[in-house]
Motif scaffolding. Structure first.
Motif, PDB file in Angstrom:
ATOM      1  N   LEU A  85       0.813  -1.217   0.000  1.00  0.00           N
ATOM      2  CA  LEU A  85       0.000   0.000   0.000  1.00  0.00           C
ATOM      3  C   LEU A  85       0.846   1.266   0.000  1.00  0.00           C
ATOM      4  CD1 LEU A  85      -2.909   1.046  -0.085  1.00  0.00           C
ATOM      5  CD2 LEU A  85      -2.854   1.178   2.405  1.00  0.00           C
ATOM      6  N   VAL A 100      -6.687  -5.975  -1.975  1.00  0.00           N
ATOM      7  CA  VAL A 100      -7.043  -5.016  -0.928  1.00  0.00           C
ATOM      8  C   VAL A 100      -6.212  -3.737  -1.056  1.00  0.00           C
ATOM      9  CG1 VAL A 100      -6.853  -4.620   1.575  1.00  0.00           C
ATOM     10  CG2 VAL A 100      -7.981  -6.685   0.725  1.00  0.00           C
ATOM     11  N   ARG A 149      -4.535   9.076   3.280  1.00  0.00           N
ATOM     12  CA  ARG A 149      -3.892   7.808   3.649  1.00  0.00           C
ATOM     13  C   ARG A 149      -3.792   7.688   5.170  1.00  0.00           C
ATOM     14  NH1 ARG A 149      -1.865   4.161   5.571  1.00  0.00           N
ATOM     15  NH2 ARG A 149      -0.098   2.842   4.978  1.00  0.00           N
ATOM     16  N   VAL A 195      -8.941   2.451   9.986  1.00  0.00           N
ATOM     17  CA  VAL A 195      -8.874   1.007   9.745  1.00  0.00           C
ATOM     18  C   VAL A 195      -7.959   0.361  10.755  1.00  0.00           C
ATOM     19  CG1 VAL A 195      -8.206  -0.756   8.087  1.00  0.00           C
ATOM     20  CG2 VAL A 195      -9.261   1.356   7.300  1.00  0.00           C
ATOM     21  N   GLY A 196      -7.019   1.160  11.229  1.00  0.00           N
ATOM     22  CA  GLY A 196      -5.912   0.712  12.038  1.00  0.00           C
ATOM     23  C   GLY A 196      -6.155  -0.513  12.885  1.00  0.00           C
ATOM     24  N   GLU A 197      -5.437  -1.546  12.563  1.00  0.00           N
ATOM     25  CA  GLU A 197      -5.402  -2.782  13.330  1.00  0.00           C
ATOM     26  C   GLU A 197      -3.974  -3.197  13.198  1.00  0.00           C
ATOM     27  OE1 GLU A 197      -9.362  -5.427  12.664  1.00  0.00           O
ATOM     28  OE2 GLU A 197      -7.479  -6.291  12.033  1.00  0.00           O
ATOM     29  N   ALA A 224      -0.830  -5.087  12.284  1.00  0.00           N
ATOM     30  CA  ALA A 224      -0.585  -6.252  11.429  1.00  0.00           C
ATOM     31  C   ALA A 224      -0.205  -7.426  12.322  1.00  0.00           C
ATOM     32  CB  ALA A 224       0.536  -5.945  10.453  1.00  0.00           C
ATOM     33  N   ILE A 238     -14.734  -6.521  -2.623  1.00  0.00           N
ATOM     34  CA  ILE A 238     -13.765  -7.628  -2.600  1.00  0.00           C
ATOM     35  C   ILE A 238     -14.374  -8.866  -1.927  1.00  0.00           C
ATOM     36  CG2 ILE A 238     -11.482  -8.362  -1.809  1.00  0.00           C
ATOM     37  CD1 ILE A 238     -10.718  -5.328  -1.758  1.00  0.00           C
ATOM     38  N   LYS A 244     -12.749 -11.346   6.906  1.00  0.00           N
ATOM     39  CA  LYS A 244     -11.398 -11.650   6.440  1.00  0.00           C
ATOM     40  C   LYS A 244     -10.800 -10.476   5.647  1.00  0.00           C
ATOM     41  CE  LYS A 244      -8.450 -14.868   4.320  1.00  0.00           C
ATOM     42  NZ  LYS A 244      -8.016 -16.174   4.043  1.00  0.00           N
ATOM     43  N   VAL A 245     -11.587  -9.870   4.787  1.00  0.00           N
ATOM     44  CA  VAL A 245     -11.109  -8.750   3.968  1.00  0.00           C
ATOM     45  C   VAL A 245     -10.849  -7.518   4.849  1.00  0.00           C
ATOM     46  CG1 VAL A 245     -11.695  -7.157   2.083  1.00  0.00           C
ATOM     47  CG2 VAL A 245     -12.200  -9.592   1.865  1.00  0.00           C
ATOM     48  N   ARG A 246     -11.749  -7.288   5.811  1.00  0.00           N
ATOM     49  CA  ARG A 246     -11.595  -6.177   6.749  1.00  0.00           C
ATOM     50  C   ARG A 246     -10.289  -6.309   7.533  1.00  0.00           C
ATOM     51  NH1 ARG A 246     -10.474  -3.095  10.001  1.00  0.00           N
ATOM     52  NH2 ARG A 246     -11.671  -1.946  11.543  1.00  0.00           N
ATOM     53  N   SER A 247      -9.996  -7.539   7.900  1.00  0.00           N
ATOM     54  CA  SER A 247      -8.820  -7.825   8.678  1.00  0.00           C
ATOM     55  C   SER A 247      -7.529  -7.636   7.839  1.00  0.00           C
ATOM     56  CB  SER A 247      -9.013  -9.260   9.162  1.00  0.00           C
ATOM     57  OG  SER A 247      -7.958  -9.704   9.838  1.00  0.00           O
ATOM     58  N   GLU A 248      -7.606  -8.047   6.558  1.00  0.00           N
ATOM     59  CA  GLU A 248      -6.463  -7.843   5.661  1.00  0.00           C
ATOM     60  C   GLU A 248      -6.254  -6.348   5.418  1.00  0.00           C
ATOM     61  OE1 GLU A 248      -4.284  -9.935   4.597  1.00  0.00           O
ATOM     62  OE2 GLU A 248      -3.208  -8.626   3.198  1.00  0.00           O
ATOM     63  N   LEU A 249      -7.336  -5.606   5.292  1.00  0.00           N
ATOM     64  CA  LEU A 249      -7.213  -4.152   5.131  1.00  0.00           C
ATOM     65  C   LEU A 249      -6.517  -3.562   6.355  1.00  0.00           C
ATOM     66  CD1 LEU A 249      -7.994  -1.630   3.396  1.00  0.00           C
ATOM     67  CD2 LEU A 249     -10.104  -1.495   4.729  1.00  0.00           C
ATOM     68  N   GLY A 250      -6.916  -4.020   7.530  1.00  0.00           N
ATOM     69  CA  GLY A 250      -6.269  -3.554   8.760  1.00  0.00           C
ATOM     70  C   GLY A 250      -4.781  -3.854   8.755  1.00  0.00           C
ATOM     71  N   ALA A 251      -4.429  -5.041   8.294  1.00  0.00           N
ATOM     72  CA  ALA A 251      -3.019  -5.433   8.279  1.00  0.00           C
ATOM     73  C   ALA A 251      -2.212  -4.590   7.287  1.00  0.00           C
ATOM     74  CB  ALA A 251      -2.904  -6.916   7.927  1.00  0.00           C
ATOM     75  N   GLN A 252      -2.829  -4.223   6.162  1.00  0.00           N
ATOM     76  CA  GLN A 252      -2.107  -3.469   5.131  1.00  0.00           C
ATOM     77  C   GLN A 252      -2.047  -1.978   5.432  1.00  0.00           C
ATOM     78  OE1 GLN A 252      -0.238  -4.925   3.004  1.00  0.00           O
ATOM     79  NE2 GLN A 252      -1.038  -6.825   3.847  1.00  0.00           N
ATOM     80  N   VAL A 253      -3.140  -1.459   5.966  1.00  0.00           N
ATOM     81  CA  VAL A 253      -3.236  -0.017   6.164  1.00  0.00           C
ATOM     82  C   VAL A 253      -2.676   0.370   7.511  1.00  0.00           C
ATOM     83  CG1 VAL A 253      -4.829   1.915   6.357  1.00  0.00           C
ATOM     84  CG2 VAL A 253      -5.280   0.103   4.715  1.00  0.00           C
ATOM     85  N   GLY A 254      -2.784  -0.627   8.424  1.00  0.00           N
ATOM     86  CA  GLY A 254      -2.554  -0.420   9.840  1.00  0.00           C
ATOM     87  C   GLY A 254      -1.553   0.680  10.195  1.00  0.00           C
TER      88      GLY A 254
END
Lengths: 188, 188
Positions: free
Chosen positions: A80, A143, A176, A183-185, A187, B154, B174-184
């Protein structure tokens, strides 16, 4: 600041945006655009399939530049981040006065908005492909691509509505960052 | 499992998807759909503006349900969580066999894909409005709405391509969680 060079293509884009603003998109013809730009109708159609495509010249350029930047990004850059950096750098392609005029034309024509959304959808697909080609796993690629295009869409709208001194890359960074906050979770 | 009730509207949707699959979207007429569903053409047009709208019956229902769920969410739920929970719960609206047939028709027709994207764009605008009505600030509302619609897009594509036992809400998670991991990025 002559970002839009006075070449034939640039003149046709200028002329088209002026004519769309004056008489409406539907009523403007390719011949009128060509005449105002001082070229022949034949020249117009050598550059553009139809008058609608004049509005998407920068969208196509955006895709080319963003994909090239993603391909050239160092391997250790997170997907990203590579996408958002590529989008931020693509600000050089846009002129705000043109972008505002264009936005007014597109907002007034549902058919043009559909075309715009289709182009953005294609941009997301192309970004996902470019990420997969870098070895990014399927879901991560999809994603990151969709999130990146959402960031572009929001940043661009804010940038053209914003004060004249704001820069596009700054707008991308701000959106961004807000996405990260929402969204912050961490990784896992 | 009769998720699609054998009412007239449901029968018309069934008939239309069958006919679009057999003869193509363009060649199928409203009259043919009505005949196969055992209703008159007049009844068809009481339910749908045109044959294209048959494909977007669930998209419109999705928007109604998602907005109602966001409006009803407790005030202390974070915006994107409210949006994703609303989207996950909307899975009850979809039948996977229908969704797959519909997807095949839309993918084969660029005009239908444009319409689909326009509907998703309207969904994002409606979600942002619903969030603003809850007092969510402008940028947060827009970012959460666009991110939520990206998650929907998605998740839905993955769910219809997935094995028959997977559920839609799980795909959204699952997609929400992947978004969190990428954007986090930790919220500041």
């Amino acid at each position: 600041m002559a970002r839009w060079e006075p070449d034939a293509r640039g003149r046709m884009i200028d002329a088209a945006l002026e004519l769309f603003a004056e008489g409406g998109f539907e009523r403007t013809t390719a011949l009128e655009i060509a005449k105002r730009a001082g070229v022949t109708e034949r020249t117009f159609f050598r550059h553009f399939t139809d008058k609608r495509e004049v509005l998407f010249d920068r969208t196509d350029a955006l895709q080319t530049q963003v994909i090239a930047a993603i391909e050239a990004a160092p391997v250790d850059v997170a997907p990203l981040d590579a996408v958002c950096a590529a989008i931020g750098d693509a600000g050089v392609l846009f002129d705000r006065v043109h972008a505002r005029r264009r936005d007014a034309v597109i907002s007034a024509n549902p058919g043009l908005l559909e075309r715009e959304l289709l182009k953005l959808n294609r941009l997301a697909a192309a970004i996902a492909d470019a990420l997969r080609a870098r070895g990014v796993p399927e879901l991560t690629a999809t994603v990151s691509a969709e999130a990146g295009v959402a960031v572009f869409k929001i940043s661009f709208a804010r940038w053209i509505a914003d004060d004249p001194d704001s820069d596009f890359a700054g707008s991308v960074q701000k959106v961004r960052s807000e996405l990260g906050a929402q969204v912050g979770e961490p990784a896992t």
